[in-house]
Motif scaffolding. Structure first.
Motif, short mmCIF file in Angstrom:
data_model
loop_
_atom_site.label_atom_id
_atom_site.label_comp_id
_atom_site.label_asym_id
_atom_site.label_seq_id
_atom_site.Cartn_x
_atom_site.Cartn_y
_atom_site.Cartn_z
N ARG A 294 -67.43 -58.16 -7.44
CA ARG A 294 -67.36 -59.41 -7.87
C ARG A 294 -66.29 -60.50 -7.53
N THR B 264 -65.61 -64.32 -7.11
CA THR B 264 -65.65 -65.57 -7.75
C THR B 264 -64.75 -66.60 -6.93
N SER C 249 -69.59 -67.61 -4.83
CA SER C 249 -69.44 -66.46 -6.15
C SER C 249 -70.82 -65.54 -5.84
N THR D 251 -71.97 -61.46 -7.34
CA THR D 251 -71.89 -60.13 -7.87
C THR D 251 -72.84 -59.22 -7.50
N GLY E 116 -59.70 -68.17 -4.86
CA GLY E 116 -60.58 -67.67 -5.63
C GLY E 116 -60.32 -66.05 -5.74
#
Ligand SMILES: Nc1ncnc2c1ncn2[C@@H]1O[C@H](COP(=O)(O)OP(=O)(O)OP(=O)(O)O)[C@@H](O)[C@H]1O
Ligand SMILES: [Mg+2]
Length: 236
Positions: A12, A14, A34, A36, A69
């Protein structure tokens, strides 16, 4: 250090930025990115040279931290770890395969493959047995005592893959793994990666320039200027 992650999410990232250098010469290699990735996925990262693919892979593999981030690998934030803890997380969770194989030239296939287990403190007998099994699974049973210079490019890359998976990592990162191989050998290596993904459920993130290589993945992430510009499904 540990949050309560969704158990299916392995990677993950971000709003990650990565800046190299300072002031006028600064390069933003990742720009508010970002991403995932769930357990068991096979993702290809494509994009032009300089779009940030290797930078992204280094962050995913905990070799480098984003400048801003957040990154979590299996719920762990590597930015909060010291160097020793980070090395353990890498050893436990990540296998790396590179375009240039990165094998130790004076060591045999078996010795190369045993190395991650040596770092982990696995005793010699078990080390040898597990490295032998990993090499066998790559079709190299008859090449275990060869040194890299005595192996073809495809065989060397299969040794590198065996070394990457000998620790049973949940995540395998491959940066242009077929970049130095002819097309037939490339397909053999890709077929092995697909088999690892399908049969062992290893999550794979593969960086490539080539569309037909990317088509072997289940998902294709296209980057430009440090950003993800498209996430699509491969049509296989
Ligand atoms: N150590 C570094 N210092 C300064 N700039 C860097 C460094 N590493 C990468 N860059 C810059 O960051 C940007 C992204 O580089 P990166 O290596 O991630 O691209 P890439 O997509 O992997 O390219 P390629 O397909 O050529 O391998 C490029 O503009 C590059 O010049
Ligand atoms: Mg690169």
């Amino acid at each position: 250090m540990m949050s309560k992650p969704n158990p299916e999410v392995l990677v993950r990232l971000t709003a990650a930025c990565k800046d190299y250098g300072a002031t006028l010469a600064a390069v933003r290699a990742l720009d508010d990115l970002s991403l995932t990735i769930a357990k068991g996925e096979f993702v290809a990262i494509v994009g032009t040279s300089g779009s940030g693919k290797s930078t992204l892979l280094n962050v995913l593999g905990c070799l480098d931290d984003p400048s801003s981030g957040r990154y979590e690998l299996a719920g762990i934030d590597p930015a909060k770890l010291d160097a020793a803890e980070r090395a353990i997380v890498r050893n436990r969770l990540v296998g790396f395969v590179f375009q240039s194989f990165n094998l130790l030239p004076r060591s045999t296939a078996l010795e190369n493959c045993e190395l991650p287990l040596l770092y982990r403190g696995v005793p010699p007998g078990e080390r040898r047995a597990r490295a032998t099994r990993a090499l066998e699974s790559m079709g190299l049973a008859r090449r275990v005592h060869h040194r890299p210079a005595q192996l073809s490019g495809g065989q060397q890359q299969r040794v590198a893959i065996a070394r990457a998976i000998v620790t049973n990592p949940p995540l395998l990162l491959a940066d242009e793994p077929t970049g130095n191989l002819d097309s037939r050998t490339s397909y053999e290596v890709l077929a092995l990666l697909q088999a690892l993904n399908r049969s062992l459920g290893i999550t794979i993130v593969l960086v490539t320039h080539e569309q037909d290589v990317a088509a072997c993945a289940k998902r294709i992430v296209t980057m430009r200027d440090g950003r993800v510009i498209e996430i699509g499904r491969a049509h296989v």
